[in-house]
Design an enzyme around this catalytic site. Sequence first.
Site, mmCIF file in Angstrom:
data_model
loop_
_atom_site.group_PDB
_atom_site.id
_atom_site.type_symbol
_atom_site.label_atom_id
_atom_site.label_comp_id
_atom_site.label_asym_id
_atom_site.label_seq_id
_atom_site.Cartn_x
_atom_site.Cartn_y
_atom_site.Cartn_z
ATOM 1 N N TYR A 37 0.832 -1.210 0.000
ATOM 2 C CA TYR A 37 0.000 0.000 0.000
ATOM 3 C C TYR A 37 0.864 1.257 0.000
ATOM 4 O O TYR A 37 0.379 2.339 -0.251
ATOM 5 C CB TYR A 37 -0.969 -0.009 1.181
ATOM 6 C CG TYR A 37 -0.332 0.166 2.523
ATOM 7 C CD1 TYR A 37 0.137 -0.936 3.228
ATOM 8 C CD2 TYR A 37 -0.167 1.426 3.074
ATOM 9 C CE1 TYR A 37 0.768 -0.765 4.454
ATOM 10 C CE2 TYR A 37 0.443 1.598 4.289
ATOM 11 C CZ TYR A 37 0.917 0.497 4.982
ATOM 12 O OH TYR A 37 1.536 0.667 6.186
ATOM 13 N N ASP A 57 8.443 -7.340 -6.218
ATOM 14 C CA ASP A 57 7.702 -7.889 -5.085
ATOM 15 C C ASP A 57 7.866 -9.409 -5.097
ATOM 16 O O ASP A 57 7.912 -10.010 -6.162
ATOM 17 C CB ASP A 57 6.199 -7.517 -5.176
ATOM 18 C CG ASP A 57 5.505 -7.675 -3.828
ATOM 19 O OD1 ASP A 57 5.213 -6.655 -3.193
ATOM 20 O OD2 ASP A 57 5.300 -8.836 -3.417
ATOM 21 N N LYS A 235 9.498 10.087 12.328
ATOM 22 C CA LYS A 235 8.346 9.274 11.918
ATOM 23 C C LYS A 235 7.793 8.494 13.109
ATOM 24 O O LYS A 235 6.570 8.454 13.350
ATOM 25 C CB LYS A 235 8.737 8.292 10.811
ATOM 26 C CG LYS A 235 7.636 7.272 10.477
ATOM 27 C CD LYS A 235 6.377 7.948 9.964
ATOM 28 C CE LYS A 235 5.168 7.026 9.987
ATOM 29 N NZ LYS A 235 5.071 6.055 8.907
ATOM 30 N N ARG A 242 0.597 10.692 18.605
ATOM 31 C CA ARG A 242 -0.852 10.500 18.421
ATOM 32 C C ARG A 242 -1.369 9.449 19.398
ATOM 33 O O ARG A 242 -2.413 9.602 20.019
ATOM 34 C CB ARG A 242 -1.117 10.067 16.982
ATOM 35 C CG ARG A 242 -2.583 10.014 16.600
ATOM 36 C CD ARG A 242 -2.746 9.994 15.105
ATOM 37 N NE ARG A 242 -4.095 9.835 14.644
ATOM 38 C CZ ARG A 242 -4.987 10.829 14.516
ATOM 39 N NH1 ARG A 242 -4.631 12.062 14.845
ATOM 40 N NH2 ARG A 242 -6.200 10.590 14.063
ATOM 41 N N CYS A 289 -0.088 1.458 11.886
ATOM 42 C CA CYS A 289 0.941 2.433 12.277
ATOM 43 C C CYS A 289 0.951 2.695 13.777
ATOM 44 O O CYS A 289 1.940 2.502 14.462
ATOM 45 C CB CYS A 289 0.674 3.779 11.606
ATOM 46 S SG CYS A 289 0.566 3.741 9.869
ATOM 47 N N ARG A 432 -17.960 4.643 20.236
ATOM 48 C CA ARG A 432 -17.481 5.736 19.368
ATOM 49 C C ARG A 432 -18.415 6.948 19.403
ATOM 50 O O ARG A 432 -18.356 7.792 18.563
ATOM 51 C CB ARG A 432 -17.347 5.249 17.916
ATOM 52 C CG ARG A 432 -16.319 4.183 17.691
ATOM 53 C CD ARG A 432 -14.890 4.634 17.922
ATOM 54 N NE ARG A 432 -13.979 3.480 17.814
ATOM 55 C CZ ARG A 432 -12.705 3.508 18.119
ATOM 56 N NH1 ARG A 432 -12.163 4.637 18.563
ATOM 57 N NH2 ARG A 432 -11.937 2.439 18.025
#
Length: 454
Positions: A37, A57, A235, A242, A289, A432
């Site tokens: 991705y 790949d 990074k 966050r 992430c 949520r």
Amino acid sequence: MNEKADGSAEEKRDLLDALQRRIADKTAKLGVIGLGYVGLPVACLFAQTGFKVVGVDIQAERVAKINAGISPIEGDEPGLAELLAQVISTGMLHATDTYAPLAECDVITINVETPVDEQHIPRYAALQSALRALGPVLQEGALVIIESTIAPGTMAKLVKPILEESSGKRVNAGFYLGHCPERVMPGKLLANLRGVSRVCGGETPETAQVMMALYQQVVEAELDPADCVTAELVKTAENAYRDVNIAFANEVALVCEAVGGDVWRVRELVNKSPGRNMLLPGAGVGGHCIPKDPWLLVYEAQQRGAPIRLIPAARAVNESMPLHMIELLEDALAKVGKTVAGARVLVLGYAYLENSDDTRNSPSAVLVERLRELGAAVVIHDPYVAEYQGDVYEMAQGCDAAVVMVGHGMYRELEWEALRIRLDSPVLIEGRYLLGPSAKQARGFIGQGIGITT
Ligand code: SAJ
């Protein structure tokens, strides 16, 4: 500086200058290792800009799909399928499952997975394998750029030695090396590659400048030169930042539940205070992430005995949220004389993110596994995840409770009364914040939500 040193310094300067010229006139040939991705959109963008690109790949079926101009990337990625078809048809991009064609490449980016294991240890098997396969074919004077997210110190401790050993060349003499971490987000891959600033970490300042010249060809946002360790730190720190902020919001939610507050109203008012930006509490933190990068950030420091406390603690808070949802469910079921054991529970949302089909590290997976361990029967609905699509109202029939895990747009439009009348007991646990407390009571539901008491 003596003649010989001058000479080698001069030669090095010439190699890098020549590379910069080939980048400027787009005669440089690019290689991209890892067509996932991140790698695939990177390959497409450079090909669209006018570079000949070879993508590598290890998955032959993925290579075949790409060479047929068909994107193997799941989910809605605006513009990617069309761009891939275009660069394949023009011959600017070609995919292969062998490393040999990389021998003609002047620049090679590496975009392979860099996971952490159950003990939060970085696992670089894919990166090591790519470096060991690339070395033997690496062209003299080529620039290798790691775009994968890696722990600070990895360029120095792992990437440089493996590439020097596998290529038989010396960095800054036989090849050049840098780290330019990607900042893409699912659903916005191409937009982010074009529009989000990048840190160009070079083994040398000159290398960083050549990297800037390369990325300027595709990135419209600001590019910042740096050394490799700075790029590694930026990074992983931006995602740990966050994660810690989400954990703060989750902990304030737990306080609100304990003292009778409404965290959503509290958050709204906190954020009216200058310089505050409290994030959203919720049923958990998933994705590829945020759950991983904080561990990459702290790994080396922990190995060296630094007193790292906040970032692991924040991970623990966020990882506990799906289990907290079960505590709220247990309390609500008790009010109708039921227990989680033996209950039939409707789980609303299985993706890790609203309006996405991506289920990587989904908090719902943790919730479902634990519910089943406790003896509950689980019915899963998700409008984006193929195996869980269906009529949500029919799926609610006969369930003892509904649990909202993902804030999909569809759930914000749900006919809640129609859902409630199909449940055997009107229990709704909100992860949520789709319904306010009053709205939930007005609709005849019982049960808490994250950060609110009803
Ligand atoms: N989440 C919360 N509360 C929040 C924000 C997110 O609980 O206030 C949860 C989400 O539900 C999800 C998880 O955290 O389960 C991650 O959500 P995310 O919005 O951070 O989305 P990601 O995982 O796609 O994060 C990516 C990251 N991008 C890169 O690593 C290049 C991150 O740096 C970006 O900030 C984020 O996208 C973004 O802003 O979209």
